[in-house]
Design a protein around this motif. Structure first.
Motif, PDB file in Angstrom:
ATOM      1  N   LEU A  30       0.823  -1.198   0.000  1.00 46.98           N
ATOM      2  CA  LEU A  30       0.000   0.000   0.000  1.00 46.98           C
ATOM      3  C   LEU A  30       0.862   1.254   0.000  1.00 46.98           C
ATOM      4  O   LEU A  30       0.534   2.242  -0.665  1.00 46.98           O
ATOM      5  N   ALA A  31       1.982   1.218   0.713  1.00 46.65           N
ATOM      6  CA  ALA A  31       2.892   2.369   0.721  1.00 46.65           C
ATOM      7  C   ALA A  31       3.426   2.635  -0.677  1.00 46.65           C
ATOM      8  O   ALA A  31       3.544   3.798  -1.105  1.00 46.65           O
ATOM      9  N   LEU A  32       3.747   1.579  -1.422  1.00 46.38           N
ATOM     10  CA  LEU A  32       4.216   1.764  -2.798  1.00 46.38           C
ATOM     11  C   LEU A  32       3.113   2.350  -3.671  1.00 46.38           C
ATOM     12  O   LEU A  32       3.380   3.240  -4.501  1.00 46.38           O
ATOM     13  N   ALA A  33       1.882   1.893  -3.500  1.00 46.56           N
ATOM     14  CA  ALA A  33       0.774   2.435  -4.285  1.00 46.56           C
ATOM     15  C   ALA A  33       0.595   3.930  -4.036  1.00 46.56           C
ATOM     16  O   ALA A  33       0.371   4.711  -4.968  1.00 46.56           O
ATOM     17  N   MET A  34       0.709   4.343  -2.772  1.00 48.26           N
ATOM     18  CA  MET A  34       0.589   5.770  -2.465  1.00 48.26           C
ATOM     19  C   MET A  34       1.736   6.563  -3.085  1.00 48.26           C
ATOM     20  O   MET A  34       1.536   7.686  -3.575  1.00 48.26           O
ATOM     21  N   ALA A  35       2.923   6.000  -3.093  1.00 54.05           N
ATOM     22  CA  ALA A  35       4.075   6.676  -3.703  1.00 54.05           C
ATOM     23  C   ALA A  35       3.894   6.794  -5.211  1.00 54.05           C
ATOM     24  O   ALA A  35       4.186   7.849  -5.806  1.00 54.05           O
ATOM     25  N   GLN A  36       3.416   5.724  -5.848  1.00 53.64           N
ATOM     26  CA  GLN A  36       3.175   5.775  -7.292  1.00 53.64           C
ATOM     27  C   GLN A  36       2.085   6.793  -7.623  1.00 53.64           C
ATOM     28  O   GLN A  36       2.179   7.517  -8.613  1.00 53.64           O
ATOM     29  N   MET A  37       1.056   6.859  -6.809  1.00 55.33           N
ATOM     30  CA  MET A  37      -0.017   7.833  -6.983  1.00 55.33           C
ATOM     31  C   MET A  37       0.534   9.254  -7.001  1.00 55.33           C
ATOM     32  O   MET A  37       0.249  10.056  -7.904  1.00 55.33           O
ATOM     33  N   GLN A  38       1.335   9.576  -5.996  1.00 55.84           N
ATOM     34  CA  GLN A  38       1.857  10.934  -5.882  1.00 55.84           C
ATOM     35  C   GLN A  38       2.885  11.257  -6.953  1.00 55.84           C
ATOM     36  O   GLN A  38       2.994  12.398  -7.392  1.00 55.84           O
ATOM     37  N   ALA A  80      -4.160   2.072   7.622  1.00 61.31           N
ATOM     38  CA  ALA A  80      -3.155   3.043   7.195  1.00 61.31           C
ATOM     39  C   ALA A  80      -3.584   4.467   7.539  1.00 61.31           C
ATOM     40  O   ALA A  80      -2.756   5.316   7.907  1.00 61.31           O
ATOM     41  N   ALA A  81      -4.894   4.736   7.438  1.00 61.68           N
ATOM     42  CA  ALA A  81      -5.410   6.075   7.741  1.00 61.68           C
ATOM     43  C   ALA A  81      -5.270   6.428   9.207  1.00 61.68           C
ATOM     44  O   ALA A  81      -5.331   7.600   9.579  1.00 61.68           O
ATOM     45  N   ARG A  82      -5.078   5.429  10.065  1.00 60.40           N
ATOM     46  CA  ARG A  82      -4.866   5.690  11.494  1.00 60.40           C
ATOM     47  C   ARG A  82      -3.469   6.230  11.766  1.00 60.40           C
ATOM     48  O   ARG A  82      -3.228   6.851  12.801  1.00 60.40           O
ATOM     49  N   HIS A  83      -2.542   5.983  10.849  1.00 64.37           N
ATOM     50  CA  HIS A  83      -1.131   6.287  11.094  1.00 64.37           C
ATOM     51  C   HIS A  83      -0.558   7.311  10.119  1.00 64.37           C
ATOM     52  O   HIS A  83       0.655   7.421   9.997  1.00 64.37           O
ATOM     53  N   GLY A  84      -1.417   8.022   9.424  1.00 61.23           N
ATOM     54  CA  GLY A  84      -0.944   9.017   8.469  1.00 61.23           C
ATOM     55  C   GLY A  84      -0.302   8.416   7.244  1.00 61.23           C
ATOM     56  O   GLY A  84       0.469   9.086   6.551  1.00 61.23           O
ATOM     57  N   ALA A  85      -0.623   7.159   6.951  1.00 68.43           N
ATOM     58  CA  ALA A  85      -0.008   6.473   5.815  1.00 68.43           C
ATOM     59  C   ALA A  85      -0.931   6.390   4.607  1.00 68.43           C
ATOM     60  O   ALA A  85      -0.661   5.641   3.667  1.00 68.43           O
ATOM     61  N   LEU A  86      -2.026   7.158   4.627  1.00 66.05           N
ATOM     62  CA  LEU A  86      -2.943   7.207   3.498  1.00 66.05           C
ATOM     63  C   LEU A  86      -3.137   8.676   3.117  1.00 66.05           C
ATOM     64  O   LEU A  86      -4.084   9.326   3.557  1.00 66.05           O
ATOM     65  N   PRO A  87      -2.238   9.231   2.292  1.00 67.08           N
ATOM     66  CA  PRO A  87      -2.248  10.668   1.995  1.00 67.08           C
ATOM     67  C   PRO A  87      -3.277  11.047   0.934  1.00 67.08           C
ATOM     68  O   PRO A  87      -2.948  11.476  -0.179  1.00 67.08           O
TER      69      PRO A  87
END
Length: 355
Positions: A107-115, A137-144
């Motif tokens: 999921l972290a990679l997906a968010m990075a690719q998105m941005q 992820a939204a609990r930890h600031g990992a869903l931007p």
């Protein structure tokens, strides 16, 4: 791995002009990604599609087309161990993940690719296992992202009669060294290819047949039942999300949509979670089964009415279902009030149900 490609089914092709590629997580897993441009203007941002267990990008072709018609870029990806992403077991049709952190890395990679590749504002449309991972992820600031729509999130299971016993058994078998084994009675057959009668996924026979045909034709993208390790990790994720303060820690405005006839995940667990959210609420579609996006047209129209109201900037004239009914307009008003709540606004509690 070979170059990333999208599978084209003669009866259910993916939308044209899509781009596919591989990207690598921080722990070395290769994931398949795909993106599409909107087909109308103005451009309203990007929606990231986050799938559930045993799914793959091509199953969402209809949803991708509908999002593009609403003015969104679309980004989709396959979790490790399924679809066109890297498999880690010799028997590749096992639905396996070794540790929960592996999905977190995906999921972290997906968010990075998105941005990196697509324009904001950013939104997530997630289903089942993917929805639960996004909520965590939204609990930890990992869903931007600006908004999260979580469909039938995996917060509890109804597919097993005794979840507590199943969790204890999965942990025991994992520590005895059976983590990579199928669950008892499990096998290679993809759930989407099993008979329609009494299926747990959708009440729409045509969409079910379409997905079954797709899974059979794209056998290299399909997987069968989960492993012991996957089950253990699923229970660990659900335990984490059912902690008393977990829902209140979600800082992304969230619309949770549950299926009233869900026989995979627990709708009461979803309602309890949503009642504690500071930034959202649950909406129950009483006649829907687990795969809301694959349901009959009437249920899908209710979903899209709620989505259009919750995700900012949507123009009703772009709704492919046509003008909203009076009931849908009322639901739009509810979702608009939810979308307008700030990060610190209290949840209104409970769950709205569309009749």
């Amino acid at each position: 791995m070979a170059d990333a490609e999208l599978f084209v089914h003669p009866d259910y092709p993916v939308p044209g002009h899509g781009k596919a590629w591989f990207a690598t997580t921080r722990d070395g897993a290769q994931l398949r990604f795909a993106s599409w441009r909107p087909t109308v203007k103005p451009v309203r941002g990007t929606v990231v599609l986050v799938q559930g267990r045993a799914e793959f990008i091509e199953r969402y072709s209809e949803t991708i087309a509908e999002l593009r018609r609403r003015g969104f870029h679309v980004l989709a990806f396959d979790w490790r161990g399924q679809g066109g992403s890297q498999r880690f077991l010799a028997r590749e049709r096992k639905g396996h993940v070794g540790r929960l952190r592996h999905y977190e890395n995906d999921l972290a990679l997906a968010m990075a690719q998105m941005q990196e590749k697509l324009p904001g504002p950013y939104f997530v449309l997630a289903h089942s296992m993917g929805a639960a991972l996004c909520l965590d992820a939204a609990r930890h600031g990992a869903l931007p992202v600006s908004r999260l729509v979580a469909l039938a999130p995996m917060l509890g299971l109804t597919i097993t009669e005794n979840p507590k016993a199943a969790s204890r058994l999965a942990s025991l078998l994992f520590w005895l060294g059976f983590g990579r084994a199928f669950i008892p009675g499990g096998g290679d057959t993809a759930i989407a290819t099993k008979p329609f009668d009494d299926n747990r996924l959708t009440g729409d026979p045509d969409r079910y047949a379409r997905n079954s045909s797709l899974s059979a034709a794209a056998r290299q993208l399909s997987i069968g039942d989960p492993t012991i390790a996957w089950v253990r990790n699923a229970f660990r994720l659900m335990t984490r999300l059912n902690a008393p303060n977990a829902a209140r820690e979600v800082r992304v405005p969230t619309l949770v949509i549950a299926a009233g006839r869900d026989r995979v995940v627990s709708t009461p667990a979803i309602e309890r979670f949503a009642a504690r959210l500071k930034t959202g609420q649950a909406l129950i579609l009483p006649t829907a089964r687990h795969e809301i996006l694959m349901e009959i047209d009437a249920i899908r129209a209710q979903f899209w009415a709620a989505f259009d109201a919750f995700i900012p900037g949507e123009d009703a004239s772009l709704n492919p279902e046509g003008a909203a009914s009076a009931g849908e307009q009322g639901q739009r008003g509810l979702m608009q009030r939810l979308a307008g709540s700030g990060d610190d606004a209290p949840a209104s509690g409970g769950a709205a149900a569309i009749p």
